[in-house]
Design a protein around this motif. Structure first.
Motif, PDB file in Angstrom:
ATOM      1  N   GLN A  78       0.852  -1.184   0.000  1.00  0.00           N
ATOM      2  CA  GLN A  78       0.000   0.000   0.000  1.00  0.00           C
ATOM      3  C   GLN A  78       0.891   1.238   0.000  1.00  0.00           C
ATOM      4  O   GLN A  78       1.774   1.381   0.845  1.00  0.00           O
ATOM      5  CB  GLN A  78      -0.934   0.021   1.205  1.00  0.00           C
ATOM      6  N   LEU A  79       0.643   2.100  -0.966  1.00  0.00           N
ATOM      7  CA  LEU A  79       1.430   3.325  -1.100  1.00  0.00           C
ATOM      8  C   LEU A  79       0.888   4.408  -0.173  1.00  0.00           C
ATOM      9  O   LEU A  79      -0.197   4.272   0.398  1.00  0.00           O
ATOM     10  CB  LEU A  79       1.396   3.800  -2.558  1.00  0.00           C
ATOM     11  N   GLN A  80       1.616   5.495  -0.061  1.00  0.00           N
ATOM     12  CA  GLN A  80       1.220   6.605   0.816  1.00  0.00           C
ATOM     13  C   GLN A  80      -0.137   7.185   0.443  1.00  0.00           C
ATOM     14  O   GLN A  80      -0.878   7.644   1.297  1.00  0.00           O
ATOM     15  CB  GLN A  80       2.277   7.725   0.777  1.00  0.00           C
ATOM     16  N   ASP A  81      -0.471   7.146  -0.861  1.00  0.00           N
ATOM     17  CA  ASP A  81      -1.760   7.702  -1.285  1.00  0.00           C
ATOM     18  C   ASP A  81      -2.882   6.663  -1.214  1.00  0.00           C
ATOM     19  O   ASP A  81      -3.963   6.874  -1.743  1.00  0.00           O
ATOM     20  CB  ASP A  81      -1.665   8.289  -2.701  1.00  0.00           C
ATOM     21  N   TYR A  82      -2.619   5.526  -0.566  1.00  0.00           N
ATOM     22  CA  TYR A  82      -3.553   4.415  -0.351  1.00  0.00           C
ATOM     23  C   TYR A  82      -3.756   3.531  -1.582  1.00  0.00           C
ATOM     24  O   TYR A  82      -4.561   2.617  -1.563  1.00  0.00           O
ATOM     25  CB  TYR A  82      -4.908   4.889   0.191  1.00  0.00           C
ATOM     26  N   THR A  83      -3.032   3.793  -2.658  1.00  0.00           N
ATOM     27  CA  THR A  83      -3.045   2.898  -3.805  1.00  0.00           C
ATOM     28  C   THR A  83      -2.503   1.543  -3.355  1.00  0.00           C
ATOM     29  O   THR A  83      -1.566   1.477  -2.563  1.00  0.00           O
ATOM     30  CB  THR A  83      -2.170   3.470  -4.941  1.00  0.00           C
ATOM     31  N   ILE A  84      -3.089   0.465  -3.866  1.00  0.00           N
ATOM     32  CA  ILE A  84      -2.646  -0.881  -3.510  1.00  0.00           C
ATOM     33  C   ILE A  84      -2.073  -1.558  -4.744  1.00  0.00           C
ATOM     34  O   ILE A  84      -2.704  -1.574  -5.801  1.00  0.00           O
ATOM     35  CB  ILE A  84      -3.804  -1.713  -2.927  1.00  0.00           C
ATOM     36  N   VAL A  85      -0.865  -2.107  -4.596  1.00  0.00           N
ATOM     37  CA  VAL A  85      -0.184  -2.821  -5.676  1.00  0.00           C
ATOM     38  C   VAL A  85      -0.135  -4.294  -5.292  1.00  0.00           C
ATOM     39  O   VAL A  85       0.353  -4.651  -4.220  1.00  0.00           O
ATOM     40  CB  VAL A  85       1.248  -2.273  -5.894  1.00  0.00           C
ATOM     41  N   MET A  86      -0.659  -5.140  -6.190  1.00  0.00           N
ATOM     42  CA  MET A  86      -0.649  -6.592  -5.978  1.00  0.00           C
ATOM     43  C   MET A  86       0.344  -7.216  -6.951  1.00  0.00           C
ATOM     44  O   MET A  86       0.322  -6.907  -8.135  1.00  0.00           O
ATOM     45  CB  MET A  86      -2.036  -7.184  -6.227  1.00  0.00           C
ATOM     46  N   SER A  87       1.188  -8.111  -6.440  1.00  0.00           N
ATOM     47  CA  SER A  87       2.206  -8.732  -7.275  1.00  0.00           C
ATOM     48  C   SER A  87       2.331 -10.208  -6.934  1.00  0.00           C
ATOM     49  O   SER A  87       2.148 -10.605  -5.790  1.00  0.00           O
ATOM     50  CB  SER A  87       3.552  -8.038  -7.037  1.00  0.00           C
ATOM     51  N   GLN A  88       2.682 -10.993  -7.944  1.00  0.00           N
ATOM     52  CA  GLN A  88       2.991 -12.401  -7.716  1.00  0.00           C
ATOM     53  C   GLN A  88       4.331 -12.752  -8.354  1.00  0.00           C
ATOM     54  O   GLN A  88       4.535 -13.853  -8.844  1.00  0.00           O
ATOM     55  CB  GLN A  88       1.879 -13.290  -8.280  1.00  0.00           C
ATOM     56  N   GLU A  89       5.251 -11.819  -8.297  1.00  0.00           N
ATOM     57  CA  GLU A  89       6.566 -12.033  -8.902  1.00  0.00           C
ATOM     58  C   GLU A  89       7.259 -13.260  -8.321  1.00  0.00           C
ATOM     59  O   GLU A  89       7.767 -14.098  -9.060  1.00  0.00           O
ATOM     60  CB  GLU A  89       7.436 -10.787  -8.737  1.00  0.00           C
ATOM     61  N   GLN A  90       7.289 -13.372  -7.009  1.00  0.00           N
ATOM     62  CA  GLN A  90       7.944 -14.524  -6.377  1.00  0.00           C
ATOM     63  C   GLN A  90       7.277 -15.828  -6.797  1.00  0.00           C
ATOM     64  O   GLN A  90       7.939 -16.814  -7.103  1.00  0.00           O
ATOM     65  CB  GLN A  90       7.919 -14.390  -4.858  1.00  0.00           C
ATOM     66  N   PHE A  91       5.953 -15.828  -6.811  1.00  0.00           N
ATOM     67  CA  PHE A  91       5.200 -17.018  -7.212  1.00  0.00           C
ATOM     68  C   PHE A  91       5.549 -17.420  -8.642  1.00  0.00           C
ATOM     69  O   PHE A  91       5.824 -18.588  -8.921  1.00  0.00           O
ATOM     70  CB  PHE A  91       3.698 -16.736  -7.085  1.00  0.00           C
TER      71      PHE A  91
END
Length: 181
Positions: A78-91
Motif C-alpha cells: 500500500q502506497l502513501q496515497d492508499y493505492t494498492i499494488v498486488m504482485s505475484q513475482e515470487q510465485f
C-alpha cells in the motif's frame, strides 16, 4: 463473532465483511481467506478504532502487518496515497516447466504419460492462480489449456510450458488499485 460486533457479510462475496456506522456508511471491511485476514477501515473514526480493538482481542493473532505483506500468496503493497499494488513475482519465478522425456522422438499428438499429465494439470492450476489473482489477461489462454486436458497430448504439455514461460516473462507486472480518496 464478526456478526456479534455488527459486521454483515457482503451480498456478493461471503468472505468479505462490512461494518457500517450509525449513518449507514461503510467504515470498516474484513476480507478473509482461510486463516488470512485483511482488516481495513476509517482510521479517523473512533467507532471503527473501537471495533478494530475488539477484533484484535478476539483471537491470538500472528503479528499484524501493514504497508507491505503477503496475503494468500499475493504480495500486497500500500502506497502513501492508499493505492494498492498486488504482485505475484515470487510465485511466478518459482514456477517450473514440466520436463518432457524423449521429446525429439515424440509427435505433438502423442498421449501424455500419467506422470506428465499429473504435472501438466498441476502447472495449469498454478497458472490459473496467477491469472485469477493478478493477471486476468491470461484467463482465456489458461482456461483453454485446462479444458484441453480431457484428451492430453504432447502439444498440450508444450502449451502449458509456454504459458509458464510467458508468466515468468511478465512476473513483474502488477495489478494496481488506485486510490480515489
Amino acid at each position: 463473532k464478526l456478526q456479534a460486533l455488527g459486521f454483515t457479510p457482503h451480498a456478493i462475496d461471503k468472505c468479505v465483511w462490512l461494518y457500517k456506522n450509525s449513518e449507514g456508511q461503510v467504515i470498516g471491511r474484513i476480507g478473509a481467506h482461510v486463516d488470512d485476514f485483511l482488516i481495513m477501515g476509517d482510521h479517523t473514526s473512533t467507532e471503527w478504532l473501537n471495533v478494530r480493538a475488539k477484533i484484535f482481542d478476539m483471537y491470538q493473532w500472528s503479528p499484524w502487518k501493514r504497508g507491505s505483506f503477503t496475503f494468500a500468496g499475493v504480495q500486497l503493497h500500500q502506497l502513501q496515497d492508499y493505492t494498492i499494488v498486488m504482485s505475484q513475482e515470487q510465485f511466478c519465478n518459482q514456477l517450473q516447466p514440466v520436463k518432457i522425456e524423449n521429446e525429439r522422438s515424440r509427435a505433438k499428438d502423442d498421449a501424455l504419460t500419467p506422470k506428465e499429465l499429473s504435472q501438466t494439470r498441476g502447472l495449469v492450476m498454478q497458472a490459473q492462480w496467477r491469472a485469477i489473482q493478478t493477471a486476468p489477461q491470461y484467463c482465456c489462454r489458461i482456461g483453454l489449456a485446462s479444458s484441453s486436458l480431457t484428451k492430453p497430448t504432447l502439444s498440450n504439455l508444450r502449451e502449458a510450458n509456454a504459458i509458464v514461460k510467458e508468466l515468468k516473462k511478465s512476473s513483474t507486472d502488477s495489478l494496481i488499485f488506485h486510490s480515489f480518496v
